[in-house]
Structure formats: structure tokens, C-alpha cells
Design a protein around this motif. Structure first.
Motif, short mmCIF file in Angstrom:
data_model
loop_
_atom_site.label_atom_id
_atom_site.label_comp_id
_atom_site.label_asym_id
_atom_site.label_seq_id
_atom_site.Cartn_x
_atom_site.Cartn_y
_atom_site.Cartn_z
N VAL A 146 59.01 22.26 40.55
CA VAL A 146 57.93 22.98 39.88
C VAL A 146 56.78 23.22 40.86
N ALA A 147 56.45 22.22 41.67
CA ALA A 147 55.36 22.37 42.64
C ALA A 147 55.64 23.51 43.62
N ARG A 148 56.88 23.58 44.12
CA ARG A 148 57.24 24.66 45.05
C ARG A 148 57.15 26.02 44.36
N ALA A 149 57.57 26.07 43.11
CA ALA A 149 57.58 27.34 42.39
C ALA A 149 56.18 27.91 42.23
N VAL A 150 55.19 27.05 41.99
CA VAL A 150 53.84 27.56 41.72
C VAL A 150 53.17 28.07 42.99
N VAL A 151 53.66 27.66 44.16
CA VAL A 151 53.10 28.20 45.40
C VAL A 151 53.43 29.68 45.52
N GLY A 152 54.70 30.04 45.28
CA GLY A 152 55.08 31.45 45.32
C GLY A 152 54.37 32.26 44.27
N ALA A 153 54.26 31.71 43.06
CA ALA A 153 53.56 32.42 42.00
C ALA A 153 52.09 32.62 42.34
N SER A 154 51.48 31.63 42.99
CA SER A 154 50.07 31.74 43.38
C SER A 154 49.87 32.82 44.45
N SER A 155 50.86 32.96 45.33
CA SER A 155 50.76 34.02 46.36
C SER A 155 50.68 35.40 45.72
N TRP A 156 51.58 35.66 44.79
CA TRP A 156 51.59 36.97 44.13
C TRP A 156 50.34 37.17 43.27
N LEU A 157 50.03 36.17 42.47
CA LEU A 157 48.88 36.30 41.57
C LEU A 157 47.57 36.39 42.34
N GLY A 158 47.41 35.55 43.37
CA GLY A 158 46.20 35.58 44.17
C GLY A 158 46.04 36.87 44.95
N GLY A 159 47.14 37.38 45.50
CA GLY A 159 47.07 38.62 46.26
C GLY A 159 46.68 39.81 45.40
N VAL A 160 47.29 39.90 44.23
CA VAL A 160 46.96 41.00 43.31
C VAL A 160 45.51 40.90 42.85
N THR A 161 45.06 39.68 42.55
CA THR A 161 43.68 39.48 42.10
C THR A 161 42.69 39.86 43.19
N ALA A 162 42.95 39.45 44.43
CA ALA A 162 42.05 39.78 45.53
C ALA A 162 41.93 41.29 45.71
N LEU A 163 43.07 41.97 45.67
CA LEU A 163 43.06 43.42 45.84
C LEU A 163 42.32 44.10 44.69
N ALA A 164 42.59 43.66 43.48
CA ALA A 164 41.94 44.27 42.32
C ALA A 164 40.44 44.02 42.34
N GLY A 165 40.04 42.80 42.72
CA GLY A 165 38.61 42.50 42.78
C GLY A 165 37.88 43.34 43.82
N TRP A 166 38.52 43.59 44.95
CA TRP A 166 37.93 44.40 46.00
C TRP A 166 37.77 45.86 45.54
N LEU A 167 38.83 46.41 44.97
CA LEU A 167 38.82 47.82 44.59
C LEU A 167 37.92 48.09 43.38
N ALA A 168 37.84 47.13 42.46
CA ALA A 168 37.12 47.36 41.20
C ALA A 168 35.75 46.71 41.17
N ALA A 169 35.23 46.28 42.33
CA ALA A 169 33.95 45.58 42.35
C ALA A 169 32.83 46.43 41.74
N GLY A 170 32.74 47.68 42.15
CA GLY A 170 31.68 48.55 41.63
C GLY A 170 31.78 48.78 40.12
N PRO A 171 32.95 49.21 39.62
CA PRO A 171 33.08 49.40 38.17
C PRO A 171 32.82 48.13 37.36
N LEU A 172 33.23 46.97 37.87
CA LEU A 172 33.00 45.72 37.14
C LEU A 172 31.51 45.42 37.01
N LEU A 173 30.79 45.62 38.10
CA LEU A 173 29.34 45.37 38.06
C LEU A 173 28.64 46.38 37.16
N THR A 174 29.09 47.61 37.18
CA THR A 174 28.51 48.63 36.29
C THR A 174 28.79 48.28 34.83
N LEU A 175 30.00 47.80 34.56
CA LEU A 175 30.38 47.42 33.20
C LEU A 175 29.48 46.32 32.65
#
Length: 457
Positions: free
Chosen positions: A86-115
Motif C-alpha cells: 500500500v505504501a508503494r502504491a500511494v507514491v505513484g498515486a501522489s506523483s500523478w495527483l501532485g503533478g496535475v495539481t501543480a499544473l492546474a494551480g499554475w495555469l488557473a492562478a489568476g481565475p482562482l484569485l478573481t473568483l
């Protein structure tokens, strides 16, 4: 099983967790104070960017909430190899989830602050800060997952040392990067975020070392991206409802932040400073909730439901009393505490009133922090989000806007909405626990670990 027969390290979990939370709170206060040295507008920018980052971070609860429960249950059932998978599995899941979150946060920073109705004078300061903070979320995802696994193995002192090293590194780099030093040009608020990213890289290295030498887990290259279905299914069964509950609360809370922003930069700064003080007020309750989650998960895995019920009742009583005491002390010292952040009389007077309202709010929050974590650890993960969603929507989000903006009560109206929501949800969760409605879920979880076992009732 008597709770007095729990492993000694398990009985002492709360103090390292409390120290972790204290360090995190100190860094939050220090960051707010450093930002406020520039201006109250910079303090408000730091606050609103931090709230958006916290909202993004809640996506990691999809993994974090589930891995803690699943690993503790497997350890309670002495299934050590399964816990490592289980511990090994969550590392891979964290890579995908963290990478998508980082990209989304960077691209949507302006709209989020405006919202969030970020005031015009705050936006130029908040935007670059949020973009840099967003990039650090990938490392936060890895660190959060690895720390959850460490805590599930009762290595809370090790996670405390990692956190201490990260925060020392963060502050040592933040001050010269923000204000300049020698050949280093001052970067302002983005310098704080850059220091945070570098400190998270250090934390990842330390966690990898501890996993290898303390837990005996050596990650293969494929572990960083692989998504094994059996292990992740168990994690997501607990983690998805847990994350949904946290995300629903955060989204409702962000409505209250937008309401404060609608009231102006001074109100937004006041809210930011009071929330920093409140972080210290609720530290013991948060630590108690995390400890209950670990212990209840262990007890459910071992089949000791009666002991789990007893420890939740005792922890809740202690938590409510401590929450009342700490909130009252913070309210009494409110003017002095708020004076660390601002000299504006309007902020200090308004913030002091909010701290007195916090005395009403915190006992209700303790019900949620302790009982929801216990329900989740017992396998009853869907009820908290289903039962609490309506209160979050109508009372927290709708009440904040209605009382704070529409009726013109300002920040006190927002705080009354906070208190009402915490008490409504907390009492619903307590009724669920007292009625033993979680027991069938706990029995089912235990049977999945050890088929055909007779479980103590």
C-alpha cells in the motif's frame, strides 16, 4: 483489549503530532508576519494565496486519508507485506495527483484569485506568490503521503524531525530571498514560496532515507508512476469520501473568504490574522483527531471494537475541555496576539471580537476533528460527507454570505456561520458514533483483513 495494553509508542502519539502542528503553525504565523512587514495588502495577499494552496492541498486527502487508515488496519492485523505494498502504491498515486495539481494551480492562478474577489490592490502581490506555491504542491503530495505512512507505523517522532528540518530550511532561506542579502536581490513574496519549494525537496530526501532504513521500503523507479489497482482500491474506498468531505468544507470555507474579500482589504487582513491565531487554538484538537484515527484504525484491524469506542469518548471529552480553555486564553490575549501582525486599531478591535466568538466555535469543531476521523478509521467514511454536505452548503457558505455581506454583520457574521456549521455537523457525527452505526462498517473492514474471524463486539 484494554487501551492500557496499547503499545507505548501508540499511547504517546499525540505529543509528537502536537509538536508537528505547533511547528506548522509557527511557520504560518512567521510567513504572515513577514508578509505583513511589507504592508497589510501583502499580508492579505499571503493569506488569500495560502487559502487557495490549502484548497489544492486537500486533493491529496484522496490519498492521505485512505493510506493512514488502510496501513494501520493492516498493521493491526499483522499484515506487514500488505502494508508495504500500500505504501508503494500511494507514491505513484501522489506523483500523478501532485503533478496535475501543480499544473492546474499554475495555469488557473489568476481565475482562482478573481473568483475569490481578490481586491485590486492585492492581486499583483497574490498572483506571482500563488503561481510559485502551486509548483511546490508536487513535493507536498509526496511528503504528505510518506509522512502518513510513517505515522501509521507509529514513527511520529521521525516525521516530527523531518518537519523540523524542513521548516528550519524554509525560514533560513525565506528571509534572504524575500528581503535580499548580499548579492541576492529581494524577491518579496515569491521568495517565500521559492524557499518553501526548496525545503520540500529536502523533506522528500529525508523521507526516502527514513523509509529505507526505518521501514525497510526501497522504492523502485516504477513505483514513482505505477498505479496498482488492488492496493489503491482499498485506499480510495476510504480516501475518496474523506477527501470529498474535506474538499466540500474547503470550498464552502472559500466562500467565506470571498465574503471577507468583498468587505475590503482590511477585513481580509483581519480574517487572515485571526485565522493564524486560531490555528494555535485548535492544535490540540487536530492532534487528538489524528491520534484517534491511527489508534482506531489499529484497533479495528486487531478486532477490538469496544476499546475503540471507549477511547473516542475519552478523547472527545478531553478535547472539548482543552478547546474551551485554549480558546478563552487566546481571546483574553487577543489584542497582544494581533499586535504581532498589525498596528491598525480597526484590525485589532475587530480581530479581538472574532477571537471571543472563537470560544463558541472551537468546542463544536472538536466534535468534527475527533469523531469524523474515528468514523473514517472504522470504515464509516461516506456518512460524514453525506450528512455534512448540506450544512456546509447552507450554513457555512450561505450563512457567511448572508450574515457577513447581505445583512451587513461583517466578519462577526462570518464567524457565527462558522460556529453554527461546526456545531450542527459535530452533533450529527457524535450521534452517529454513540448509536454504534459505525460498527457494521468496522466488522466488514475487519473481515476483509482476516476472513471468517470472530470479532469482539
Amino acid at each position: 483489549m484494554s487501551t492500557s495494553r496499547l503499545p507505548p509508542r501508540m499511547r504517546g502519539l499525540v505529543w509528537p503530532l502536537l509538536a508537528e502542528l505547533g511547528l506548522a503553525m509557527a511557520i504560518g504565523v512567521a510567513g504572515t508576519a513577514l508578509a505583513a512587514r511589507h504592508s497589510d495588502a501583502a499580508g492579505a495577499a499571503f493569506a488569500i494565496a495560502s487559502q487557495v494552496t490549502a484548497m489544492l492541498f486537500l486533493l491529496f486527502r484522496i490519498i492521505g486519508a485512505g493510506v493512514s487508515v488502510v496501513v494501520t488496519q493492516k498493521l493491526g492485523a499483522t499484515q506487514l507485506d500488505a502494508a508495504q505494498r500500500v505504501a508503494r502504491a500511494v507514491v505513484g498515486a501522489s506523483s500523478w495527483l501532485g503533478g496535475v495539481t501543480a499544473l492546474a494551480g499554475w495555469l488557473a492562478a489568476g481565475p482562482l484569485l478573481t473568483l475569490l474577489n481578490t481586491p485590486p490592490e492585492v492581486m499583483p502581490l497574490a498572483l506571482p506568490l500563488l503561481k510559485t506555491l502551486a509548483l511546490a504542491t508536487l513535493f507536498d503530495a509526496w511528503n504528505a503521503a510518506m509522512a502518513s505512512v510513517m505515522r501509521a507505523h507509529l514513527r511520529t517522532r521521525d516525521t516530527l524531525l523531518v518537519l523540523l528540518a524542513m521548516h528550519v530550511c524554509h525560514m533560513a532561506l525565506a528571509i534572504p530571498l524575500m528581503f535580499g542579502w548580499g548579492p541576492i536581490a529581494p524577491l518579496g513574496l515569491p521568495g517565500y514560496a521559492l524557499a518553501l519549494m526548496l525545503s520540500r525537496m529536502l523533506g522528500l530526501g529525508l523521507h526516502l532515507t527514513l523509509w529505507r532504513y526505518q521501514l525497510g521500503i526501497r522504492l523502485a523507479p516504477a513505483d514513482w508512476w505505477r498505479l496498482p489497482r488492488p492496493e489503491l482500491s482499498a485506499v480510495l474506498h476510504i480516501g475518496l469520501p474523506g477527501a470529498a468531505e474535506n474538499i466540500a468544507w474547503r470550498l464552502a470555507f472559500m466562500v467565506s473568504v470571498a465574503a471577507a474579500a468583498q468587505l475590503g482589504a482590511t477585513a481580509l487582513a483581519t480574517q487572515a490574522y485571526v485565522l493564524q491565531v486560531m490555528t494555535g487554538v485548535m492544535m490540540f484538537s487536530i492532534a487528538s483527531g489524528l491520534t484517534v484515527e491511527i489508534i482506531v484504525g489499529y484497533l479495528i484491524g486487531a478486532g477490538h471494537l469496544r476499546a475503540a469506542h471507549q477511547i473516542v469518548r475519552r478523547t472527545l471529552l478531553r478535547g472539548v475541555l482543552v478547546a474551551l480553555l485554549i480558546a478563552a486564553l487566546a481571546a483574553l490575549a487577543g489584542r497582544a496576539l494581533l499586535g504581532w501582525f498589525s498596528n491598525d486599531p480597526q484590525i485589532i478591535v475587530g480581530g479581538s471580537l472574532l477571537l471571543w466568538l472563537t470560544v463558541l466555535l472551537e468546542p463544536g469543531r472538536t466534535f468534527n476533528l475527533v469523531v469524523i476521523n474515528a468514523l473514517r478509521a472504522a470504515g464509516d467514511a461516506r456518512f460524514p460527507v453525506m450528512a455534512g454536505a448540506l450544512s456546509m452548503l447552507l450554513v457555512l457558505a450561505g450563512g457567511s454570505w448572508l450574515l457577513g455581506v447581505v445583512l451587513g454583520w461583517g466578519l462577526p457574521g462570518v464567524w457565527l456561520a462558522y460556529a453554527a456549521d461546526e456545531w450542527i455537523r459535530g452533533l450529527i457525527m457524535w450521534r452517529r458514533w454513540q448509536a454504534l452505526a459505525w460498527v457494521p462498517h468496522a466488522r466488514r473492514a475487519r473481515k476483509q483483513l482476516v476472513p471468517l474471524v470472530v470479532v469482539e463486539g
